[in-house]
Scaffold this active site. Structure first.
Site: not given
Length: 246
Positions: A12-13, A19, A148
């Site tokens: 993903t990403g 990624g 975060y």
């Protein structure tokens, strides 16, 4: 040597940064790779460059995740490797935080990652490998990073519990926690060239090994966790930050 030949992987990403590097390394090791991302043009371009399959999907939307899992199952069958990498930066001081600030970070970094694992479990082969991208901030306590940091700390907790739940199927679940890494995301912070260099200097000063990590460093660890060399490792978090969090 193609240590992952015959394996199917999803990142993903996967259109940029860690990624992208992971998809490139997984393919180099023989895996058939699928990458996902929110932006159609970026995914199409990256998939063409890498010679992999690209699918548009927003990890911040559970409906997208469900649709992605269905599409992957129908078109590719079961997976052997799942690298849950997509994430966003963001946050604010606790006193000034807004709900939109909170939702932006948590929806992608925690909720989206959680449901990516949840929805893909049925299409993971027994003996598969799941890798979460976490962060070294979990072991640090910086001002204005509560959202975060919390999203990544929650991810680490889920990783360990998933390792227990999926152990009967010999599915291993681990996490990689990089420190500062030279990726395009650092260039999207709106800094002028001088400020950008100053940021690098500030980070390097705080890293005992006196360098910033590369996306390729993390990609190699993803492939390690994905192969037979790590067959007795599950529920582990590997911190890759040059000693920054010591």
């Amino acid at each position: 040597m193609e240590t992952l030949k015959g394996k199917k992987a999803l990142v993903t990403g996967g259109n940029s940064g860690i990624g992208y590097a992971a998809a490139k390394e997984l393919k180099a090791q023989g895996a058939a790779v699928i990458i996902t991302g929110r932006r159609e043009n970026a995914i199409r371009e990256a998939a063409t460059e890498l010679g992999v399959t690209g699918l548009v999907s927003d990890q911040g939307k559970v409906a997208d995740i469900e649709s992605l899992a269905k599409k992957v199952s129908e078109q590719f069958g079961k997976l052997d490797i799942l690298f849950i990498n997509a994430g966003v930066l963001g946050g604010a001081g606790i006193e000034t935080a807004t709900e939109s600030d909170f939702d932006y970070v948590i929806d992608v970094n925690f909720k989206g990652a959680y449901f990516t694992l949840s929805k893909f479990i049925p299409i993971l082969n027994d003996g598969a490998s799941v890798v979460f991208l976490s962060s070294n901030v979990v072991g640090m306590n910086g001002a204005n990073t509560s959202m975060y940091t919390s999203s990544k700390a929650a991810l680490n907790a889920v990783m360990k519990i998933a390792a227990i739940e999926l152990a009967p199927r010999k599915i291993r679940v681990n996490a990689i926690s990089p420190g500062p890494t030279q990726t395009e995301i650092l260039n999207k912070m709106g800094l002028d060239p001088a400020a950008r260099l100053a940021l690098d200097d500030w980070m390097i000063e705080r890293i005992p090994l006196k360098k910033i990590g590369s996306a390729d460093d993390v990609a190699k660890m993803v492939t390690y966790f994905s192969g037979d060399a790590s067959s007795f490792i599950t529920g582990a978090e590997i911190v890759m930050d040059g000693g920054m969090s010591l």
